[in-house]
Design an enzyme around this catalytic site. Structure first.
Site, PDB file in Angstrom:
ATOM      1  N   ASP A  53       1.807  -0.322  12.135  1.00  0.00           N
ATOM      2  CA  ASP A  53       1.667  -1.651  12.730  1.00  0.00           C
ATOM      3  C   ASP A  53       2.962  -2.466  12.716  1.00  0.00           C
ATOM      4  OD1 ASP A  53       1.731  -1.889  10.008  1.00  0.00           O
ATOM      5  OD2 ASP A  53       0.087  -3.315   9.855  1.00  0.00           O
ATOM      6  N   ARG A  79      -7.231  -2.465   9.108  1.00  0.00           N
ATOM      7  CA  ARG A  79      -7.813  -3.813   9.045  1.00  0.00           C
ATOM      8  C   ARG A  79      -7.429  -4.642  10.259  1.00  0.00           C
ATOM      9  NH1 ARG A  79      -5.639  -5.634   3.749  1.00  0.00           N
ATOM     10  NH2 ARG A  79      -5.061  -3.463   3.614  1.00  0.00           N
ATOM     11  N   ASP A 130      -0.502   2.375   8.634  1.00  0.00           N
ATOM     12  CA  ASP A 130      -1.105   1.685   9.793  1.00  0.00           C
ATOM     13  C   ASP A 130      -0.319   1.764  11.099  1.00  0.00           C
ATOM     14  OD1 ASP A 130      -3.303   0.878   8.355  1.00  0.00           O
ATOM     15  OD2 ASP A 130      -2.340  -0.963   7.660  1.00  0.00           O
ATOM     16  N   ASP A 152       4.441  -4.906   6.228  1.00  0.00           N
ATOM     17  CA  ASP A 152       4.853  -6.243   6.665  1.00  0.00           C
ATOM     18  C   ASP A 152       4.973  -7.244   5.510  1.00  0.00           C
ATOM     19  OD1 ASP A 152       2.141  -6.241   6.349  1.00  0.00           O
ATOM     20  OD2 ASP A 152       1.673  -7.184   8.268  1.00  0.00           O
ATOM     21  N   GLY A 164       0.835  -1.208   0.000  1.00  0.00           N
ATOM     22  CA  GLY A 164       0.000   0.000   0.000  1.00  0.00           C
ATOM     23  C   GLY A 164       0.866   1.252   0.000  1.00  0.00           C
ATOM     24  N   ARG A 223       1.222  -5.004  -5.968  1.00  0.00           N
ATOM     25  CA  ARG A 223       1.261  -6.261  -5.213  1.00  0.00           C
ATOM     26  C   ARG A 223       1.663  -7.319  -6.236  1.00  0.00           C
ATOM     27  NH1 ARG A 223      -0.836  -4.321  -0.177  1.00  0.00           N
ATOM     28  NH2 ARG A 223      -2.467  -2.809  -0.578  1.00  0.00           N
ATOM     29  N   THR A 279       4.007   2.627   5.750  1.00  0.00           N
ATOM     30  CA  THR A 279       2.615   2.186   5.809  1.00  0.00           C
ATOM     31  C   THR A 279       1.844   3.146   6.723  1.00  0.00           C
ATOM     32  OG1 THR A 279       1.145   0.467   6.686  1.00  0.00           O
ATOM     33  CG2 THR A 279       3.362   0.471   7.545  1.00  0.00           C
TER      34      THR A 279
HETATM   35  P1  ATP Z   1       0.596  -2.499   3.559  1.00  0.00           P
HETATM   36  O1  ATP Z   1       0.853  -2.788   5.014  1.00  0.00           O
HETATM   37  O2  ATP Z   1       0.506  -1.040   3.307  1.00  0.00           O
HETATM   38  O3  ATP Z   1      -0.521  -3.297   2.943  1.00  0.00           O
HETATM   39  P2  ATP Z   1       2.509  -4.424   2.645  1.00  0.00           P
HETATM   40  O4  ATP Z   1       3.961  -4.304   2.351  1.00  0.00           O
HETATM   41  O5  ATP Z   1       2.134  -5.238   3.837  1.00  0.00           O
HETATM   42  O6  ATP Z   1       1.916  -2.961   2.745  1.00  0.00           O
HETATM   43  P3  ATP Z   1       1.492  -6.509   0.897  1.00  0.00           P
HETATM   44  O7  ATP Z   1       0.624  -6.418  -0.297  1.00  0.00           O
HETATM   45  O8  ATP Z   1       1.072  -7.374   2.002  1.00  0.00           O
HETATM   46  O9  ATP Z   1       1.752  -5.001   1.365  1.00  0.00           O
HETATM   47  O10 ATP Z   1       2.936  -7.032   0.409  1.00  0.00           O
HETATM   48  C1  ATP Z   1       3.608  -6.426  -0.682  1.00  0.00           C
HETATM   49  C2  ATP Z   1       4.227  -7.475  -1.561  1.00  0.00           C
HETATM   50  O11 ATP Z   1       5.210  -8.206  -0.802  1.00  0.00           O
HETATM   51  C3  ATP Z   1       3.275  -8.559  -2.072  1.00  0.00           C
HETATM   52  O12 ATP Z   1       2.525  -8.151  -3.198  1.00  0.00           O
HETATM   53  C4  ATP Z   1       4.262  -9.673  -2.434  1.00  0.00           C
HETATM   54  O13 ATP Z   1       4.839  -9.440  -3.691  1.00  0.00           O
HETATM   55  C5  ATP Z   1       5.344  -9.517  -1.361  1.00  0.00           C
HETATM   56  N1  ATP Z   1       5.115 -10.540  -0.323  1.00  0.00           N
HETATM   57  C6  ATP Z   1       4.234 -10.527   0.680  1.00  0.00           C
HETATM   58  N2  ATP Z   1       4.261 -11.683   1.388  1.00  0.00           N
HETATM   59  C7  ATP Z   1       5.193 -12.464   0.791  1.00  0.00           C
HETATM   60  C8  ATP Z   1       5.686 -13.790   1.008  1.00  0.00           C
HETATM   61  N3  ATP Z   1       5.232 -14.544   1.983  1.00  0.00           N
HETATM   62  N4  ATP Z   1       6.655 -14.236   0.178  1.00  0.00           N
HETATM   63  C9  ATP Z   1       7.136 -13.482  -0.819  1.00  0.00           C
HETATM   64  N5  ATP Z   1       6.700 -12.239  -1.096  1.00  0.00           N
HETATM   65  C10 ATP Z   1       5.749 -11.740  -0.325  1.00  0.00           C
END
Ligand code: ATP
Length: 326
Positions: free
Chosen positions: A133, A175, A131, A106, A14, A75, A129
């Site tokens: 978090d 969330r 959040d 995360d 995000g 993503r 992020t």
């Molecule tokens: P936000 O907290 O704002 O949603 P985020 O970094 O948590 O941000 P995610 O969509 O959960 O956003 O993760 C970003 C990208 O990280 C995913 O689209 C994926 O490509 C990669 N990713 C997440 N989990 C894994 C995993 N277990 N293994 C490999 N890549 C991952």
């Protein structure tokens, strides 16, 4: 002497306000230390597809004040597969990129940890992020802007609520984490706050509304979107309507306005400090960690901990809402 000569920087997951300030800080500090720096568009997706752009001093000019991310974000389901990560590694090697700075949440750090270990690749993460978090930093980049967006929006809602003597149930983002609701709730003088981390006693909330000041023209209840216990904003408003048929009750879902707009100065400074620290720390040999700020000082937390450790809700803040909503 650092072995790192070329750094790649990307934003992922995000978007959050202040990501541009972080990109700028990484690029400018890399150049300051005579490193090459490359921007990777659209996070892991762009890494796999080879979307690299060389960055110079000018490429990050005039972006510190802009929300969103100039490198864009995505993503990437493919990066979750071994084949996808292999392709990303191939692309990085072809560009002679030695190290990465990942700006995200995360999920981004989970991907970074797996990739870093799989290919023995140096990566540091910046917490980007809204959040707040992530464990290992007092604040994430974007959180301050987001809560200020919420406060500004609810101040406006308060004006109309006050004029019509209405009760507003306002849904904010979060969330899994209620920190946006909690802080902005204090900031706007909310009557009650519903967050995913704690079980809200609906009966107690109703009772407080009953015994509370009846001459109070407007009432604001804030609900984090992930609050499941009481059923979310719509359900809470239905319950209230049954108990208080004489109240004029409205629901307002703030949605994406919460993540947009100019980053606050606090987010810009945080992003700038963390960006510089990330580049300096990669040069010193640090890797597989998130760079954060704890008690005003730069702090490093292994990706594992940053993701898995639960961010505790400060119970005192919760109590403040109760005390001050008399
Ligand atoms: P936000 O907290 O704002 O949603 P985020 O970094 O948590 O941000 P995610 O969509 O959960 O956003 O993760 C970003 C990208 O990280 C995913 O689209 C994926 O490509 C990669 N990713 C997440 N989990 C894994 C995993 N277990 N293994 C490999 N890549 C991952």
């Amino acid at each position: 002497m650092s072995e790192i000569k070329k750094i790649g920087v990307f934003t992922s997951g995000g978007d959050s306000p202040g990501m541009n300030a972080a990109i700028r800080a990484v690029v400018r500090s890399a150049l300051y230390y005579n490193l090459e720096v490359v921007g990777i568009r659209r996070g892991y997706e762009g890494m796999i597809l080879g979307e690299f752009i060389p960055m110079d001093r000018k490429s990050v000019g005039n972006i510190i004040q802009r929300g969103g991310t100039v490198l864009r974000t995505a993503r990437s389901p493919e990066f979750r597969t071994k084949e996808g990560r292999q392709e990303a590694y191939k692309q990085l090697k072809a560009q002679n990129i030695d190290a990465l700075v990942a700006i995200g949440g995360d999920g981004t750090f989970t991907g970074a940890k797996i990739f870093g270990e799989e290919f023995d690749f140096p990566i540091l993460g910046l917490p980007g992020t809204i959040d707040n978090d992530l464990f290992g930093t007092d604040f994430t980049i974007g959180y301050d802007t987001s809560i200020n967006n919420v406060v500004e929006a609810i101040d406006r809602i308060r004006d109309t609520a006050e004029s019509h003597s209405r009760l507003f149930v306002v849904e904010v983002m979060g969330r899994d984490c209620g920190l946006i609701a909690l802080r902005s709730g204090i900031g706007v003088g909310a009557e009650s706050i519903f967050i995913p981390e704690t079980k809200t006693d609906m009966e107690a909330v109703m009772h407080r509304l009953e015994i509370g000041r009846q001459d109070k023209m407007s009432k604001i209840l804030i609900v984090a979107e992930g609050e499941g216990e009481s059923g979310g904003a719509m359900e809470i408003s239905e319950k209230l309507k049954k108990r208080f048929p004489h109240y004029d009750i409205r629901v307002s879902i703030l949605g994406h306005i919460q993540r947009g707009g100019k980053p606050t100065c606090m987010d810009r400074v945080l992003a700038s400090r963390l960006g510089v620290a990330a580049v300096e720390s990669l040069m010193e040999g640090r890797r597989n960690e998130m760079v954060g700020l704890l008690n005003g000082k730069i702090a490093f937390t292994p990706f594992d901990h940053a993701i898995k450790h639960h961010v505790e809700i400060n119970k005192d803040l919760f109590k403040i809402v109760d005390i001050l909503s008399l």
